[in-house]
Design a protein around this motif. Structure first.
Motif, PDB file in Angstrom:
ATOM      1  N   THR A   1       0.831  -1.203   0.000  1.00  0.00           N
ATOM      2  CA  THR A   1       0.000   0.000   0.000  1.00  0.00           C
ATOM      3  C   THR A   1       0.863   1.248   0.000  1.00  0.00           C
ATOM      4  O   THR A   1       2.035   1.211   0.379  1.00  0.00           O
ATOM      5  CB  THR A   1      -0.961   0.019   1.214  1.00  0.00           C
ATOM      6  OG1 THR A   1      -1.894   1.073   1.053  1.00  0.00           O
ATOM      7  CG2 THR A   1      -0.224   0.175   2.520  1.00  0.00           C
TER       8      THR A   1
ATOM      9  N   SER B   1      -8.559  -1.297  -6.089  1.00  0.00           N
ATOM     10  CA  SER B   1      -7.299  -0.565  -6.090  1.00  0.00           C
ATOM     11  C   SER B   1      -7.150   0.492  -4.988  1.00  0.00           C
ATOM     12  O   SER B   1      -6.086   1.083  -4.846  1.00  0.00           O
ATOM     13  CB  SER B   1      -7.107   0.124  -7.445  1.00  0.00           C
ATOM     14  OG  SER B   1      -8.187   0.998  -7.703  1.00  0.00           O
TER      15      SER B   1
ATOM     16  N   THR C   1      -3.492   3.203  -1.675  1.00  0.00           N
ATOM     17  CA  THR C   1      -3.485   2.315  -2.837  1.00  0.00           C
ATOM     18  C   THR C   1      -3.408   0.871  -2.374  1.00  0.00           C
ATOM     19  O   THR C   1      -2.972   0.582  -1.263  1.00  0.00           O
ATOM     20  CB  THR C   1      -2.267   2.571  -3.753  1.00  0.00           C
ATOM     21  OG1 THR C   1      -1.080   2.276  -3.028  1.00  0.00           O
ATOM     22  CG2 THR C   1      -2.256   3.972  -4.279  1.00  0.00           C
TER      23      THR C   1
ATOM     24  N   GLU D   1      -1.862  -2.651  -4.111  1.00  0.00           N
ATOM     25  CA  GLU D   1      -1.149  -3.232  -5.241  1.00  0.00           C
ATOM     26  C   GLU D   1      -0.733  -4.639  -4.854  1.00  0.00           C
ATOM     27  O   GLU D   1      -0.072  -4.845  -3.842  1.00  0.00           O
ATOM     28  CB  GLU D   1       0.098  -2.386  -5.538  1.00  0.00           C
ATOM     29  CG  GLU D   1       0.914  -2.891  -6.668  1.00  0.00           C
ATOM     30  CD  GLU D   1       2.155  -2.032  -6.871  1.00  0.00           C
ATOM     31  OE1 GLU D   1       3.146  -2.584  -7.371  1.00  0.00           O
ATOM     32  OE2 GLU D   1       2.149  -0.843  -6.522  1.00  0.00           O
ATOM     33  N   SER D   2      -1.124  -5.589  -5.649  1.00  0.00           N
ATOM     34  CA  SER D   2      -0.732  -6.964  -5.334  1.00  0.00           C
ATOM     35  C   SER D   2       0.717  -7.174  -5.739  1.00  0.00           C
ATOM     36  O   SER D   2       1.263  -6.482  -6.592  1.00  0.00           O
ATOM     37  CB  SER D   2      -1.631  -7.965  -6.071  1.00  0.00           C
ATOM     38  OG  SER D   2      -1.385  -7.892  -7.451  1.00  0.00           O
TER      39      SER D   2
ATOM     40  N   ALA E   1       1.150  -7.798  -9.457  1.00  0.00           N
ATOM     41  CA  ALA E   1       1.081  -6.647 -10.358  1.00  0.00           C
ATOM     42  C   ALA E   1       2.426  -5.929 -10.440  1.00  0.00           C
ATOM     43  O   ALA E   1       2.738  -5.322 -11.449  1.00  0.00           O
ATOM     44  CB  ALA E   1       0.007  -5.676  -9.890  1.00  0.00           C
ATOM     45  N   ARG E   2       3.248  -6.028  -9.397  1.00  0.00           N
ATOM     46  CA  ARG E   2       4.543  -5.352  -9.397  1.00  0.00           C
ATOM     47  C   ARG E   2       5.604  -6.149 -10.119  1.00  0.00           C
ATOM     48  O   ARG E   2       6.606  -5.602 -10.516  1.00  0.00           O
ATOM     49  CB  ARG E   2       5.016  -5.092  -7.957  1.00  0.00           C
ATOM     50  CG  ARG E   2       4.147  -4.092  -7.257  1.00  0.00           C
ATOM     51  CD  ARG E   2       4.710  -3.713  -5.914  1.00  0.00           C
ATOM     52  NE  ARG E   2       5.171  -4.897  -5.179  1.00  0.00           N
ATOM     53  CZ  ARG E   2       6.106  -4.862  -4.245  1.00  0.00           C
ATOM     54  NH1 ARG E   2       6.683  -3.743  -3.937  1.00  0.00           N
ATOM     55  NH2 ARG E   2       6.451  -5.956  -3.602  1.00  0.00           N
TER      56      ARG E   2
END
Length: 144
Positions: free
Chosen positions: A80, A111, A136, A138-139, A142-143
């Motif tokens: 986050t 999100s 935010t 973010e998994s 996804a990164r």
């Protein structure tokens, strides 16, 4: 068996340099809630004539606590960052007293997560500050 989100949150908070510098201590975390304490420290006084802690230190405490609440939420993927944080300072923290922030992540979308927080000192009846924030989500996938 320990919840991996809670353990990741604990590790994250203890690894942050500003948390160590401000003396923050994670008191409790889990299921979208977090409690973090920051002891009084004369290095962070904003007004030397009164001994009151600077609002920036309180802001950092509330922001960190909000992020910890998000990270520990059952629907949170893991990572986050703060999108928006509104802090209302209600009164000066009492010099010499520990400030304790409590945050709750009350809603999560794909999100964005939403948090409410309150900071209190040992006087306890009236908040030092309250906050609402958006963070935010973010998994890890996804990164990558």
């Amino acid at each position: 068996m320990a919840d991996p989100r809670v353990e990741a949150t604990r590790q994250f908070i203890t690894a942050l340099p500003h948390c160590r510098a401000l003396g923050m201590r994670l008191v409790d975390v889990g299921d979208g809630k977090a409690v973090i304490e920051m002891p009084y420290d004369a290095r962070f006084v904003g007004d030397p004539s009164t001994g009151v802690i600077h609002g920036g230190a309180v802001s950092a405490l509330m922001d960190t606590c909000g992020g910890a609440a998000v990270m520990s939420h059952p629907k949170s993927p893991s990572v986050t960052a703060t999108l928006d944080l509104r802090i209302d300072y209600m009164r000066a923290a009492t010099p010499g007293q520990t400030i304790r922030a409590e945050a709750t992540c009350y809603h999560i979308t794909r999100s964005v997560s939403f948090v409410r927080a309150v900071a209190m000192d040992d006087d306890g009846d009236n908040p030092v500050a309250t906050a609402t924030g958006a963070f935010t989500i973010e998994s890890k996938r996804a990164r990558a």
